[in-house]
Design a protein around this motif. Structure first.
Motif, PDB file in Angstrom:
ATOM      1  N   ARG A  54      45.176  49.174  45.611  1.00  0.00           N
ATOM      2  CA  ARG A  54      44.522  47.950  45.142  1.00  0.00           C
ATOM      3  C   ARG A  54      44.994  46.770  45.972  1.00  0.00           C
ATOM      4  NH1 ARG A  54      45.204  46.628  38.947  1.00  0.00           N
ATOM      5  NH2 ARG A  54      43.971  48.520  38.945  1.00  0.00           N
ATOM      6  N   VAL A  75      45.957  43.085  45.639  1.00  0.00           N
ATOM      7  CA  VAL A  75      46.357  42.205  44.543  1.00  0.00           C
ATOM      8  C   VAL A  75      45.481  40.957  44.523  1.00  0.00           C
ATOM      9  CG1 VAL A  75      48.248  40.817  43.596  1.00  0.00           C
ATOM     10  CG2 VAL A  75      48.723  43.066  44.593  1.00  0.00           C
ATOM     11  N   GLY A  76      44.948  40.654  43.349  1.00  0.00           N
ATOM     12  CA  GLY A  76      44.158  39.445  43.159  1.00  0.00           C
ATOM     13  C   GLY A  76      42.712  39.549  43.602  1.00  0.00           C
TER      14      GLY A  76
END
Length: 91
Positions: free
Chosen positions: A45, A47-48
């Motif tokens: 993933r 982040v954000g």
């Protein structure tokens, strides 16, 4: 052949929430089946963001294209692909 794939998902606000949830569930099931098969050995993933970096291990450019284009979220993705080669200093 190894590929680094960056996927950014952009589902339009015009897609009903129930439809988006259904597509996401299908995406999860499909991606997990590819992970179990070894075709998608790594996913990370960002982040954000609604995005990921993934490593695919497939036989050809055509196989990668087929796998990516069958992702349920594919119509809502911006995808960039980088072919990878073993680094001479890798152990």
């Amino acid at each position: 052949m190894l590929y680094l794939v960056h996927m950014v998902v952009r589902i339009p606000d015009t897609v009903p929430a129930e439809e988006a949830a259904r597509i996401k569930a299908e995406e999860k099931a499909y991606s997990q089946s590819l992970q179990r098969s070894g075709k998608w050995p790594s996913i990370w993933r960002v982040v954000g963001e609604y995005a990921n970096y993934s490593v695919f291990d497939v036989e050809s450019n055509d196989e990668l294209h087929t796998l990516l284009s069958q992702l349920p979220l594919f119509p809502y993705m911006d995808i960039s692909v980088t072919p990878l080669a073993r680094h001479p200093s890798a152990i």
